[in-house]
Structures are given as structure tokens and as C-alpha cells.
Design an enzyme around this catalytic site. Structure first.
Site, short mmCIF file in Angstrom:
data_model
loop_
_atom_site.label_atom_id
_atom_site.label_comp_id
_atom_site.label_asym_id
_atom_site.label_seq_id
_atom_site.Cartn_x
_atom_site.Cartn_y
_atom_site.Cartn_z
N CYS A 82 -12.13 21.06 10.85
CA CYS A 82 -12.37 22.22 11.70
C CYS A 82 -11.96 23.48 10.94
O CYS A 82 -10.84 23.55 10.42
CB CYS A 82 -11.55 22.09 12.98
SG CYS A 82 -11.58 23.57 14.01
N CYS A 85 -8.69 25.12 12.88
CA CYS A 85 -7.32 24.58 12.87
C CYS A 85 -7.11 23.48 11.83
O CYS A 85 -6.04 22.90 11.75
CB CYS A 85 -6.96 24.06 14.25
SG CYS A 85 -7.77 22.50 14.67
N CYS A 130 -13.81 21.17 18.79
CA CYS A 130 -12.60 20.57 18.23
C CYS A 130 -11.62 20.25 19.36
O CYS A 130 -11.34 21.11 20.20
CB CYS A 130 -11.98 21.56 17.25
SG CYS A 130 -10.34 21.10 16.69
N CYS A 133 -8.16 22.75 18.81
CA CYS A 133 -8.14 24.21 19.04
C CYS A 133 -9.24 24.67 19.99
O CYS A 133 -9.29 25.84 20.37
CB CYS A 133 -8.23 24.96 17.73
SG CYS A 133 -9.87 24.91 16.96
N CYS A 153 -25.02 17.87 15.66
CA CYS A 153 -25.66 18.97 14.93
C CYS A 153 -24.63 20.08 14.83
O CYS A 153 -24.32 20.74 15.82
CB CYS A 153 -26.89 19.41 15.72
SG CYS A 153 -27.84 20.67 14.91
ZN ZN Z 1 -9.92 23.02 15.56
#
Ligand code: ZN
Length: 164
Positions: A82, A85, A130, A133, A153
């Protein structure tokens, strides 16, 4: 005939009201995203942390232009994290070329992403983000390859690739 039309209108009005209601609550759905405590940053804190483009994708559910991300053609072994984070979200083992112009995966790392339904294009789509976060990553569809049949996607700007 006129009776038929007025009946149709009669049905149409409550239908429109209902549609307005279901098309509106994007913010309601968004508020269901529950970032983990340490990652519950304010808008200003995220703006400081991220580039303008990444902020638009991750925190405002934006979508980058197709074929704009270098990660689209990334074929090395490694892990996609991510960009908000740094949580590992996807392994290169599940990446495939979907031809859509966005990095695509047929599975995520266990527990790394959560989903919600969004109505941005009127037809409901499954948004995913995510799990740590709450940063928006992309949409997941049911037309991916085996073994899962899923197609995640993903916006390249929402990811950071670490080759292994
Ligand atoms: Zn994250």
C-alpha cells in the site's frame, strides 16, 4: 393510454426517490471504512504524507489513467505494498496481464484488503481498500482467471513495489 401513463408516472416518482437515496450514500458507505487506530489520519495529515496524485487515488477514490502506471508492466518477483501505509497487499505470483491498463491481480494477500459496494457508475461495483489505512486501491470483478476467478483492478499510484 393516458391512464397507463399516469400509472407509470406514479411508479416512476417513488422509484426516482429511491434511486436518489441509494445513489447518494457514497459518504455513508465510505464512513464504514474503519482504519486501524494509528492510521486514522486527518485529511491534512494525509495530504502532507502523499503526493497530490496518490492523495487523489487513495483518499478520494480517484482512478488513474489506464496504461499510465509503470507497475502495469512490472514482471519481477516481489510484493506490492500500500502506498499509504506500506502494508503488503499483493504478491507478484498473483499478478496477470488483464489488458485493461491497470495492474491486475487474481488474489490479495490474506486479510490485506476490505471491500465495500460503491455506486459511482450507478451499477454497483465492489470497491476495495487497504485494511490498515483504509486507502482506496481499486475495484474487484468476477471475470478474473482461475483459481479464484477474481480480478483486482488496482491503481498503480496506490501501490509501491518491492522486488524480492
Ligand atoms: Zn494502507
Amino acid at each position: 393510454m393516458s391512464q397507463f401513463l399516469s400509472r407509470r408516472t406514479f411508479i416512476l416518482i417513488p422509484t426516482m426517490t429511491f434511486l436518489k437515496f441509494i445513489l447518494k450514500p457514497k459518504t455513508v458507505f465510505a464512513s464504514l471504512i474503519n482504519p486501524q487506530e494509528n492510521w486514522n489520519l486527518s485529511k491534512e495529515e494525509w495530504q502532507k504524507k502523499l503526493t497530490t496524485e496518490a492523495f487523489y487515488i487513495l483518499r478520494q477514490e480517484g482512478t488513474e489513467r489506464a496504461f499510465s502506471s509503470p507497475l502495469n508492466n512490472e514482471k519481477r518477483n516481489g510484493v506490492f505494498h500500500c502506498a499509504g501505509c506500506n502494508l503488503p497487499l499483493f504478491s507478484s505470483n498473483t499478478k496477470f496481464d488483464s489488458g485493461t491498463g491497470w495492474p491486475s491481480f487474481w488474489d490479495s494477500i490474506d486479510g490485506a484488503v476490505d471491500t465495500k459496494v460503491d455506486f459511482k457508475l450507478i451499477v454497483p461495483r465492489t470497491e476495495y481498500h487497504c485494511s490498515r489505512c483504509g486507502g482506496h486501491q481499486g475495484h474487484v470483478f468476477n471475470d478474473g482467471p482461475l483459481p479464484t476467478g477474481k480480478r483486482y483492478c488496482n491503481n498503480g499510484l496506490a501501490l509501491k513495489f518491492l522486488p524480492s
